[in-house]
Design an enzyme around this catalytic site. Structure first.
Site: not given
Ligand code: FNR
Ligand code: 8K6
Length: 347
Positions: A100, A179, A226, A316-317
């Protein structure tokens, strides 16, 4: 009930995925001081090779794209070599992997690259500060010049070429989540009056230039994107954003990308100006392969695919909590629940 997830899926003549489960891109902030992927990262991705496709954590295309600590890069020989170790391991384990490609734009912080400026479409700061580094308040960006835009486009293309050198099967351009590319696509962050702002065509120009430059270097079959038509992260919503995506999405459809991926944390979110969910909106105007994501389980994701809401499911998570997510779903074994504390180590 989740059988549909285990069907192979052909993206194009170059790429067939062994199942419909993608590992979503997940920033982990675990690269070394030179932003090189480590051995622990190699093992972490290697353990997840059962996914039909792994999308790497967001990886910066150049130094001034960095907005979080220890996010990996793809712009030095050492970083390319580090990623080569990751992709070799994923391939040896039978998997496929896209990189990515990321520039955080106004969400960057000069603290990380010892720079002077933060670059973005317009001098509109994002509110707040770097997560867990609260003393680092976001700055008012310097609007990029035409010349800087050309360099950025070239740097995305070079990072894509570097990704192929590093053994990736393709790239997903990060055009989502507020971004840099997304900052051109929303009125909250784009107030330009030149050919990169003002009208839907102008606001979509940077995204399409990046996509076209990457396609030129590595081929449309290996290029994905994306997008977040619904503003929800690092961005305020504006009803006029709809017109920008109404223009962009058909233009993307013509590019015949490997896939388009929804950028969202919870796909149950609805956006008034999109008439509902971001995924439903995209599906209504874009007719090629769509990756859905956002708080799905294998069951709800399978239902959505069966109902033709999207074609592939990114997880993801749950993939952070379960390295063996795919095997567990297949055997109907219970999953470990995700919790934020899991972000402090790579399992
Ligand atoms: C993310 N997400 C995310 N998206 C992306 O495009 N690039 C990234 O580097 C990240 N990093 C990231 C870190 C962490 C800790 C989280 C929780 C999420 C968003 C991720 O790709 C995804 O869209 C969301 O987490 C929703 O999917 P799940 O977790 O509900 O399956
Ligand atoms: C230091 C880690 C930085 C990671 C960047 C990606 C962000 C992931 C953090 C997860 C927090 C969830 C925030 C969801 C926002 C939804 C708003 C409705």
């Amino acid at each position: 009930m989740t059988d549909i997830l285990f069907q192979p899926y052909t993206l194009n003549p170059t790429l067939t995925l062994k199942n419909r489960i993608l590992m979503a891109p997940l920033t982990r902030c675990m690269a070394d001081a030179d932003l090189v992927p480590t051995q622990a990262m190699t093992e972490y991705y290697g353990r997840r090779a059962e996914a039909g496709l792994i999308i790497s954590e967001a990886t910066i295309i150049r130094a001034d794209g960095q907005g979080y600590p220890n996010t990996p890069g793809l712009f030095t020989p050492e970083q390319i070599a580090g990623w080569r170790r990751v992709t070799d391991t994923v391939h040896a384990n039978g998997g496929k992997m896209f990189a990515q490609l990321w520039h955080t734009g106004r969400v960057a912080h000069p603290h990380f690259y010892h720079g002077e400026h933060v670059l973005a479409p317009s001098a509109e700061a994002v509110e707040g500060s770097v997560p867990r580094m609260r003393e680092l308040t976001y700055q008012v960006p310097k609007p990029v010049t035409k010349q800087e835009i050309e360099q950025l486009v070239a740097d995305y293309a070079q990072a894509a070429a570097n990704a192929i050198d590093a053994g990736f099967d393709g790239v997903e351009i990060h055009g989502a989540n507020g971004y840099l590319i997304d900052q051109f696509l929303h009125h909250d962050s784009n107030k330009r009056t030149d050919q990169y702002g003002g009208s839907p065509e102008n606001m979509a120009r940077f995204a399409l230039e990046v996509v076209d430059a990457v396609i030129d270097r590595i081929g449309n079959d290996r290029t994905a994107l994306r997008v977040s038509p619904g503003a929800y992260f690092n961005m305020a919503a504006d009803d006029r954003d709809r017109d920008v995506f109404d223009y962009l999405l058909p233009a993307l459809e013509q590019r015949d990308l490997a896939f388009l991926h929804v950028g969202i944390f919870d796909d149950a979110m609805e956006f008034g100006y999109l008439g509902g969910r971001a995924s439903s909106y995209i599906r209504s105007v874009y007719h090629n392969t769509l990756v859905g994501v956002g708080s799905y389980t294998a069951e709800t994701g399978s239902e959505a695919i069966t109902a033709n809401k999207f074609d592939l499911l990114a997880i993801g998570r749950p993939f952070i909590a379960n390295p063996d997510y795919v095997a567990k779903v297949k055997s109907k074994a219970p999953l470990v629940a995700y919790s934020d504390e899991m972000l402090t180590s790579l399992v």
